[in-house]
Design an enzyme around this catalytic site. Structure first.
Site, PDB file in Angstrom:
ATOM      1  CG  HIS A 127      -1.938   1.043   1.342  1.00 27.86           C
ATOM      2  ND1 HIS A 127      -3.141   0.697   1.630  1.00 27.86           N
ATOM      3  CD2 HIS A 127      -1.876   2.492   1.352  1.00 27.86           C
ATOM      4  CE1 HIS A 127      -3.937   1.963   1.607  1.00 27.86           C
ATOM      5  NE2 HIS A 127      -3.006   3.130   1.603  1.00 27.86           N
ATOM      6  CB  CYS A 170      -2.929   9.400   6.447  1.00 28.91           C
ATOM      7  SG  CYS A 170      -2.986   8.625   8.187  1.00 28.91           S
TER       8      CYS A 170
END
Length: 314
Positions: free
Chosen positions: A214, A248
């Site tokens: 990822h 994020c």
């Protein structure tokens, strides 16, 4: 390390895990309407991706953008051959997931103690202990369980992360029964050499078929990292987001995920078998981009837009 691209042996088709509806949208400031999320998922379902992570059953106060995950799951058109998954932090979240017929859940921790504290308000070991009953109950109900490990090469608070720390966390997740592991370059600072060091440590202890990578594209290295992992180590699965959506909320400076269409194009151009239609991904990304009303970071999507603009001019 396996031989590189000059002697690349035939490998399994690449599995693309599309995380745009969850990891991609969770960082958006404006709340996206449920119907727009459903339409986005339905468009992605037709692209050939193996899995779509649709939402998260965390507290609505923690991530308001994903508060409607239950409703999104109920309204999507489920397509045969596509796995639909969600993030589940605890037993309460698992109950919500069961109620809407989730096939697969994901639990999440980090290789960095500081990041775990910022992200889930507990230490790494404590997080794994908390997940144990969730994993057990999910598997009793026939669900597959993924374990996310964030900050596998760099942490925004601690700096570089030694691969041995990632190995220790992975071992803990596998011990509680997690079926597969996703390794996340959360702030997008990894280079191919970082990826090689990490995989040299990890791969003797887990089957490639149980591993996904990822990458975020903060420093423009995500596609290079994808290619290094596939060419040199035969990694078969990658988490990506249409349009390069994401970021994020707990990682200062992190930009979007590697764009699905960019990763698919690069892998196909390098000889990989990828059963995904990148043009359909571009269309899905454009659809959600209009809703979000800001440019997407995908290079392939930008090229497509520029070509269309040029065609209109000429």
């Amino acid at each position: 390390m396996l031989q590189g691209s000059l002697h690349k042996r035939p490998s399994q088709p690449i599995r693309i895990i599309e995380v745009g509806p969850r990891d991609g949208l969770q960082n958006e400031r404006g709340i996206v309407a449920t119907e727009d999320k459903v339409s986005f998922v339905n468009a992605l379902s037709r692209t050939g991706v193996a899995e779509i992570e649709i939402g998260s059953f965390v507290s609505p106060h923690a991530i308001p953008q994903l508060a409607d995950s239950d409703e999104v799951f109920r309204k999507i058109e489920r397509r045969a051959g596509v796995t639909y998954s969600a993030l589940v932090p605890n037993e309460r979240g698992l109950e919500r997931a069961r109620a809407v017929g989730i096939q697969k859940i994901a639990v999440f921790t980090a290789a960095s103690e500081a990041f775990a504290q910022h992200n889930i308000n507990c230490g790494v070991r404590e997080s794994i202990d908390r997940f144990a009953p969730v994993v057990n109950e999910a598997q009793r109900n026939g669900m597959t369980v993924r374990g996310y490990i964030s900050t596998v090469t760099h942490c925004p608070f601690e700096g570089p992360i030694d691969p041995s720390r990632v190995m220790k966390v992975m071992h803990g997740l596998l011990q509680i029964g997690v079926d597969e592991i996703s390794l996340g370059d959360t702030i997008g600072k990894a280079t191919p050499s970082d990826v090689r060091r990490l995989l040299d440590e990890i791969l003797p202890h887990i089957e490639r078929s149980r591993l996904s990578l990822h990458f975020h594209d903060t420093y423009g290295m995500a596609v290079a990292n994808v290619l290094a992992a596939w060419m040199d180590y035969d990694i078969e699965a990658f988490d990506t987001a249409a349009g390069g959506l994401g970021g994020c909320p707990y990682a200062p400076g992190a930009s979007g995920n590697v764009a699905t269409e960019d990763a698919v194009y690069a892998l196909k151009a390098s000889g990989a078998a990828v059963p995904v239609d990148e043009q359909m991904v571009i269309a899905a990304a454009r659809q959600i981009g209009i809703v979000l009303n800001h440019p997407l970071s995908s290079r392939l999507s930008r090229i497509r837009i520029e070509h269309k603009q040029h065609e209109r001019v000429t």
